[in-house]
Every structure is written in structure tokens, then in C-alpha cells.
Design a protein around this motif. Structure first.
Motif, short mmCIF file in Angstrom:
data_model
loop_
_atom_site.label_atom_id
_atom_site.label_comp_id
_atom_site.label_asym_id
_atom_site.label_seq_id
_atom_site.Cartn_x
_atom_site.Cartn_y
_atom_site.Cartn_z
N PRO A 1 97.91 37.21 -4.31
CA PRO A 1 98.12 37.99 -5.54
C PRO A 1 99.40 37.51 -6.24
O PRO A 1 100.19 36.78 -5.66
N ARG A 2 99.59 37.96 -7.47
CA ARG A 2 100.79 37.52 -8.19
C ARG A 2 102.06 38.08 -7.54
O ARG A 2 102.03 39.11 -6.89
N LYS B 1 97.49 32.64 -13.71
CA LYS B 1 98.94 32.70 -13.52
C LYS B 1 99.67 31.79 -14.49
O LYS B 1 100.68 31.16 -14.17
N ALA C 1 102.51 41.90 -5.87
CA ALA C 1 101.36 42.78 -6.12
C ALA C 1 100.60 43.02 -4.82
O ALA C 1 100.41 42.11 -4.02
N ASP D 1 96.95 43.95 -8.11
CA ASP D 1 96.62 42.68 -8.76
C ASP D 1 95.31 42.81 -9.53
O ASP D 1 95.17 42.28 -10.64
N THR E 1 96.20 41.86 -13.23
CA THR E 1 95.96 40.45 -13.58
C THR E 1 94.87 40.41 -14.65
O THR E 1 93.87 41.11 -14.55
#
Ligand code: MCN
Ligand code: MO
Length: 729
Positions: A178-179, A231, A256, A261, A265
Motif C-alpha cells: 500500500p502507499r 503512485k 496506509a 489504501d 488510492t
């Protein structure tokens, strides 16, 4: 020659041995964590946020609300809601604390007062403008018409006309990691570690709003566990985290969770096409008219995806009359943006569905129907201005047709046994190498080892290995001596990153050009050591030789000679530099193409299964077929997921129902299948190393092939993805 070989990835070992360093693996003393309190209503007027109790919670270092920066096309109030809440998941408040658990606990003490507003979730409802997704704003945030020829009259002139609603649902670009972001404040400057596709772009957008608060921002791409397009562009959390570290003067981290996420996202795809298309009895297409509705969510930064989808719609076919009416509509959902393929999978799904459906209507074999309309000679400029520069569509289609006929025979055998089986073929044209340019530096070090720094920022593709192949060939050195690094704004001047299937072509060619410059440097330096005229010298196989005298010196020896004599005098006539930087870009995008063939069976419960799969691509020069094939395999499985299981679903109140992997279907190893990949090297690009990109091709070619196969297996027309089991039961 290394180029052309199926070499294994140099970058894999650290990951296979668990030594990758993702953002969350990085630790700095005194790091604070943040928890982001997010909206759980989809549309509301925010009246008050009371953070007093949270601020007094032990371990809390600060709370931020109402943080707003001016950035084009982001949601009203970005990065945090201030007066109007636009979607569930939108950041409302940020708690900075000694650890993430404390921050999350404190968040429960925050009181949010709001008045709910009606929300609009369905893009077609939004188009009617009866309920506003954003107060005082027209729901249609983007409108554009692409048109060529005279489609209205050409449609009237057709023997067969179809009218279909084709739907491509919203999906989650589910990267394994995840980010996450870690911003380290030191002496008025920030070092930001991020899970990103482009550290240089991130530096630029962070500086654009925080530039007056810091001296500088250095962005370092941590090991990044996939991105798939998600991203690249700015996120609320990037600004929030960097800002939190500026106000606390401490390192601040945000990672996240998976469910966080999934709501934050940017989602991908999300297009509806109302298409009318016509053909003559002989199978020639007369015209296409398409109303394209882009479900933008609560912001308008995704409109370029509709532009790409519209202009690529005519694809590989000679269609003189075409019109696409684009409507980008706001909905009370997470903003939309790119997901692997970015506009081309949508265009391809629509045009390839049209090809199959029209061929059924005129009762023609779908491959013959495609051949009838295929562009036969390249270069070719499509009616909406896209230039297909090189290749041979027909001969590639003949290759996949061969497999199609073979799969058809297998399907027939299965059908004789009472198994519902079908075959589908797609033909697609890709558009990639989005620009404008990329950079690379090649540095020969004193020990003869070569360090290559590329401006691209790969995160799973394997470009590091392929670039090493290019440089090793050009310099005539063993590949073991070449290291490729990337992802740090302080080690390379300017750069763009990894997106739009551009890294190999643009960064690879920049590295090639930089290597050539290094060879020139090597000759100049060798001239003094060999006491020769530089004109007499040749660079071959990692050595500079003088063919007349037979004298030679290797690149390694030159590197060692210019770095010896610590404390000695400057004895060089030539600057002792054995490094060079090059920038490479092309006049236009590249357009590789390919074809996919799927054999699919559906069991009595309606569960689909791919029995055999074939893909063939022409991406010009293939540097490492193993890497390219890896891209295709991953992309096919993603395309399969998008076709039969992946969908971001909201309930009527705007709650995300598919908010975790318990509800959102994503392919696992259990859903993978046999894939055979082939390539031809016919359509070269204009680059010195004449490659085109492959990073997204398979997510473009797969959905139309498998959906056609499903349609044939169950004998029901399919016009939306994901295909639901109850549709094909
Ligand atoms: N390659 C090659 N010969 C060519 C072209 C490419 O050998 N002619 C190899 C390259 O060396 C690289 C791979 O194929 O290893 C893909 O290269 P390229 O087509 O240049 O694409 P990029 O490296 O720029 O990757 C971006 C692309 C995009 S846009 C998305 S989205 C995507 C994709 O890559 N996201 C990915 N593939 C992904 N794969 C992984 N594992 N993770 C992602 O997030
Ligand atoms: Mo991408």
C-alpha cells in the motif's frame, strides 16, 4: 551481446531474501506516526471538528484540521475537507502521535459535526445534473468532442447498426505494498522517503506548495512494492505527512492499511460508453459514434484518461467516420486516475467488443471481419490524429489467427463433451513512451566498476537489469561490473520516472547515449596514456586500441590510472572524467501492437476458467524477453481479474462495500493459468535502440479476448466487465 538475452533480474535477490527496504522498514529516531481521520459519509456540509480531547490524549503531539493548498484539479479543499465533504474516505483530521496506535486511539475522541447532503454515485445519474456531487458546481466537469468524417450520415448508410452500452467498472490498482511516506525534517529541509513511481515529480509537487516553508526537499524512492500507475500523481497524504514533519520538526510517517489504501488510492477505469456502430454487408465498418462517460469521482484530474480512450478508439482499423462525445462527471466517490494501461484498455475493450458484435451481426468470422478493416500499411495517421509509426498489423494477426483456429478446434472438442467453452481473440494497438524525456548517467569508478543512475524509477518491472544489459554491451564489459541505481532526486539532476511504459525505451536509450559519451572520454584519456592521437584510437570490447601500434588499454585500467597517485600532482592533459549524463526523448509516442487469444470454459455453477492463453506482441527491439514476458504474464492475470472479478462497489449511501480484500476479488496464484508469449521485432521505434514499451500491453489485450471467449462459451452477449457469474450461469 547481453541485449536480447533472457537474463534473470539483478534486483531480485534482496527481495527473495527478505532484505528489501520498503518505507515502513525505515526507522529514524524520534519518528512520529500519523493517523488520518476520514469521512464516513459521502457528501455533507462540514460544520465543526472538535479536536480538544484528542489533543489532550497522552502521546499526541499535534492535530491538524482544515489544511488546504491550492492545486489544480484536486478536490475542493485539498488535502483535507474544510467545508464540504465529497466522498467517504476523504481526510478530515490528522493526529500526530508517538506511534500509530496512540494516534488511532486519539482519533476516536474527535467530534465531527456535519449536515448530510444528497450524494450522487452513478455516473449516468450525475450526467443529468439533478443532484450535485459538489455544491455550486456543474456535475459535468469536462466536455470534449472528438470527431472525423461524417459519422451521422455514414451510420445511416450502413446495412447493420448496433447500439450498445459498454461498461468498464471502477477497479482498485492493488499494488502489493500500500502507499506510504516518511518525511524527515532536518535543519529546515526535508528528506522524503516514499513508495512512488517518480521521486522527481514528487519533489516538484511538494515544493510547489511547501517551498516557502523549507529550504529544500529531497525525495528518495524506497523499495516500492508495485504501483500500476497509482503512485505517480499527488495524494493528500503526501502533503499531509510532509507538512506534519515541518510543523513538528520531526520525522513523520504515514503507512496506509490495506482498507485505507483501497478508499484513498485513486481508482482506475470507470468508464461507460454508449456506442453506435455500423457496417456494410461486406464487413466494412462505416462509422462509430460514442458517448463516453468518465466517472471522475470527487476531482477532475482524470480527464486525460478519457482523451486517450477517445483518440485511441479507432485502434488498428480504417474507420474514417468517428465521433466521441466525452463527458467527465463528478460523483461522490474516491477520485479516479490511471491504472495500468490508462485509457488504452478502455478504448480497446470498447472497439474490440464492437468488432466481435458487428461481425456477429453481419455473420462474418470475427477474424475475417478484423482483416477486412485492418490498417494494412504503416505509418498511418488515425482520423483523430494519432500516428502509428511502424509495424505490420496483418502478419501479426495471421500469427494469432493460427492459434485462434487451433483453440477453436479444442473448444469444439470440449463442447462435444458438453462443456461450455469458447475462444476469443483481441487485436490491440498500444500507445506508450509518454514523455517528454528521461535521463541517465554512466560513471566509471576507480575500480573499473560502472555505476549507472537512471531517472526512471522502476518498482517491479526489472528495468535495472535491462539497462545493465544495454550499458554492458555498449561499453564491452561484463554485466556483473554494471550496477544500475535510481530513485533519488539528489543523485540525478532532473528526471521523470516510471509510468506510461517508457523506462526501457527512454532511460535505456539515455543510458546508451551516456555510455557512448563515456567511450569518447575513454579515448581521450587513453590517448595520453598510449601516447597516440585520439583520432587513431578505437574503442572495442571494453578497451581502447591503437590498430597501428597494437597498443591497448582497458577501460578498467584507464579508470585506475586516473585515480591513482593520492597526493600527487595534476598530470592530465585531459580532465580525468569518465562519466557522462545524457537525456533522451522522442518526437512522438510509440505504438506497439499485439494480439491475445483465450480459450475459456464455464462450469455448471457459472465459474469461468482459462484453459489456454496466447499473446503475441511487436514492441520493436526486445532487450530482455524474460522481463518482457514477465510483464505480459502479470498483465494478463490483472486483465483477467478486471474481466471477471475486480470491481469497486459503492452502496446507495456512498459507502465502499468492497473496502478490503475480503470483499474485493483480486486474482491469487489459484486463478493463474498457462500463458504462452511470443514476439516479433518488426515495428521498430526511431530510438537508437529501437524499442517500444511492454509494461502495460497485456492489461490492454486481455479483457476483450477473455470476454469474447466467455460470450462464445455461454452464448450470451456481454458488454460489461467484470462479467458476473449470474450473467453467465
Ligand atoms: N522491456 C524489454 N524490451 C522492451 C521493452 C521493455 O526488455 N522493448 C522490459 C524492460 O526492461 C522492463 C519491462 O520490460 O523490465 C517493462 O519496461 P517498459 O515497457 O519500459 O515499462 P516501464 O518499465 O516504464 O514500466 C511501467 C509499466 C507501467 S506504466 C505500469 S502501470 C506497470 C508496469 O510497468 N506497473 C507495474 N508493470 C508493472 N510491473 C510490476 N511488477 N509492478 C508494477 O507496478
Ligand atoms: Mo502506468
Amino acid at each position: 551481446m547481453y541485449v536480447g538475452q533472457r537474463l534473470k533480474r539483478k534486483e531480485d535477490l534482496k527481495f527473495l531474501t527478505g532484505e528489501g527496504k520498503y518505507v515502513d522498514d525505515l526507522a529514524f529516531p524520534g519518528t512520529l506516526d500519523i493517523f488520518i481521520l476520514r469521512s464516513n459519509v459521502s457528501h455533507a456540509r462540514l460544520t465543526k471538528i472538535d479536536v480538544r480531547d484528542a489533543l489532550n490524549f497522552p502521546g499526541v503531539e499535534g492535530v491538524i484540521t482544515g489544511l488546504n493548498f491550492k492545486l489544480d484539479n484536486r478536490p475542493r479543499n485539498f488535502p483535507m475537507a474544510k467545508d464540504e465533504i465529497l466522498y467517504t474516505g476523504q481526510p478530515l483530521a490528522v493526529i500526530i502521535a508517538k506511534d500509530r496506535y496512540t494516534a488511532a486511539d486519539a482519533a476516536e475522541l474527535i467530534q465531527v459535526d456535519y449536515e448530510e447532503l444528497p450524494s450522487v454515485l452513478d455516473p449516468e445519474t450525475s450526467l443529468k445534473n439533478e443532484i450535485r456531487a459538489i455544491e455550486d458546481k456543474d456535475n459535468v466537469g469536462y466536455k470534449k468532442v472528438y470527431s472525423a468524417g461524417d459519422p451521422e450520415n455514414a451510420i445511416k448508410d450502413s446495412d447493420v447498426v448496433i447500439d450498445e452500452k459498454i461498461e468498464i467498472s471502477r477497479v482498485y490498482p492493488g499494488a502489493m505494498e500500500p502507499r506510504g511516506i516518511l518525511s524527515v525534517y532536518q535543519q529546515g529541509s526535508l528528506t522524503v522517503y516514499a513508495s512512488t513511481q517518480s521521486p522527481h515529480y514528487m519533489r516538484k509537487f511538494l515544493l510547489s506548495v511547501l517551498g516557502d516553508k523549507v529550504n529544500d526537499i529531497r525525495v528518495i524512492q524506497a523499495d516500492t512494492g508495485g504501483a500500476f500507475g497509482s503512485k505517480l500523481f499527488p495524494y493528500a497524504e503526501d502533503f499531509i505527512t510532509a507538512y506534519a514533519s515541518i510543523v513538528t520538526k520531526r520525522p513523520v510517517k504515514w503507512i496506509a492499511t490495506r482498507s485505507e489504501d483501497m478508499k484513498s488510492t485513486y481508482h482506475g477505469r470507470g468508464q461507460i460508453h454508449h456506442v453506435k456502430a455500423g457496417a456494410k454487408k461486406d464487413g466494412s465498418i462505416t462509422a462509430i459514434i460514442d458517448d463516453l462517460i468518465l466517472d471522475m469521482g470527487a476531482a477532475s484530474h482524470s480527464t486525460y484518461l478519457a482523451d486517450i480512450a477517445a483518440t485511441m478508439l479507432p485502434a488498428a482499423y480504417k474507420i474514417a467516420n468517428v465521433k466521441v462525445n466525452v463527458y467527465g462527471v463528478y460523483t461522490n466517490k474516491t477520485p479516479l486516475d490511471q491504472y495500468r494501461g490508462a485509457g488504452r484498455p478502455e478504448a480497446t475493450f470498447v472497439i474490440e467488443r464492437i468488432m466481435d458484435i458487428l461481425s456477429d451481426e453481419v455473420k462474418m468470422d470475427p477474424i475475417d471481419f478484423r482483416k477486412k478493416n485492418l490498417v494494412t500499411s504503416l505509418p498511418y495517421k488515425n482520423p483523430l490524429g494519432i500516428n502509428f509509426e511502424s509495424g505490420d498489423f496483418i502478419s501479426l494477426l495471421q500469427k494469432s489467427e493460427h492459434v485462434y483456429r487451433e483453440f477453436e478446434r479444442k473448444a469444439e472438442e470440449l463442447r462435444m463433451k458438453g462443456i461450455r467453452a469458447g475462444v476469443g481473440l483481441s487485436f490491440y494497438v498500444e500507445e506508450n513512451n509518454f514523455g517528454p524525456w528521461e535521463s541517465a548517467s554512466v560513471r566509471v569508478r576507480g575500480d573499473g566498476k560502472i555505476l549507472v543512475v537512471i531517472g526512471a524509477a522502476p518498482h517491479g518491472q526489472g528495468d535495472g537489469t535491462a539497462v545493465a544489459q544495454i550499458v554492458a554491451d555498449e561499453l564491452g564489459v561484463p554485466i556483473e561490473d554494471v550496477d544500475v541505481i535510481w530513485g533519488d532526486t539528489a543523485i540525478i539532476g532532473e528526471a521523470f520516472g516510471t509510468y506510461g511504459s517508457r523506462s526501457l525505451t527512454l532511460a535505456g536509450n539515455a543510458a546508451l547515449l551516456a555510455s557512448r559519451k563515456v567511450k569518447e572520454r575513454a579515448k581521450k584519456l587513453a590517448a595520453q596514456f598510449l601516447k597516440s592521437d585520439v583520432q587513431e584510437l578505437e574503442y572495442t570490447n571494453g578497451k581502447v586500441v591503437n590498430p597501428k601500434t597494437g597498443k591497448q588499454i582497458s577501460l578498467k585500467e584507464i579508470a585506475s590510472k586516473v585515480t591513482e597517485n593520492l597526493g600527487g600532482p595534476w598530470v592530465y592533459k585531459e580532465e580525468p572524467r569518465l562519466e557522462s549524463t545524457a537525456y533522451f526523448g522522442m518526437d512522438d509516442l510509440t505504438h506497439p501492437y499485439g494480439s491475445h487469444v483465450a480459450l475459456v470454459a464455464v462450469d455448471e455453477t457459472g465459474k469461468p476458467k482459462v484453459l489456454d492463453y496466447y499473446a503475441v506482441d511487436d514492441i520493436g527491439k526486445v532487450v530482455n524477453p524474460l522481463l518482457a514476458e514477465g510483464q505480459v504474464r502479470g498483465g494478463v492475470i490483472q486483465g483477467w481479474g478486471e474481466s471477471v472479478m475486480e470491481e469497486m462497489v459503492y452502496d446507495e449511501n456512498g459507502n465502499l462495500i468492497t473496502g478490503s480484500f475480503a470483499e474485493y476479488g483480486i486474482p491469487t496464484s489459484m486463478e493463474t493459468f498457462n500463458i504462452k508469449w511470443d514476439f516479433v521485432e518488426v515495428g521498430m521505434s526511431s530510438a537508437p535502440l529501437p524499442a517500444k514499451g511492454i509494461g502495460e500491453g497485456a492489461t490492454i489485450g486481455t479483457p476483450p479476448a477473455v470476454v469474447r471467449a466467455l460470450e462464445r462459451a455461454v452464448g450470451k452477449r456481454i458488454t460489461s466487465i467484470p462479467v458476473k457469474m449470474d450473467n453467465i450461469y
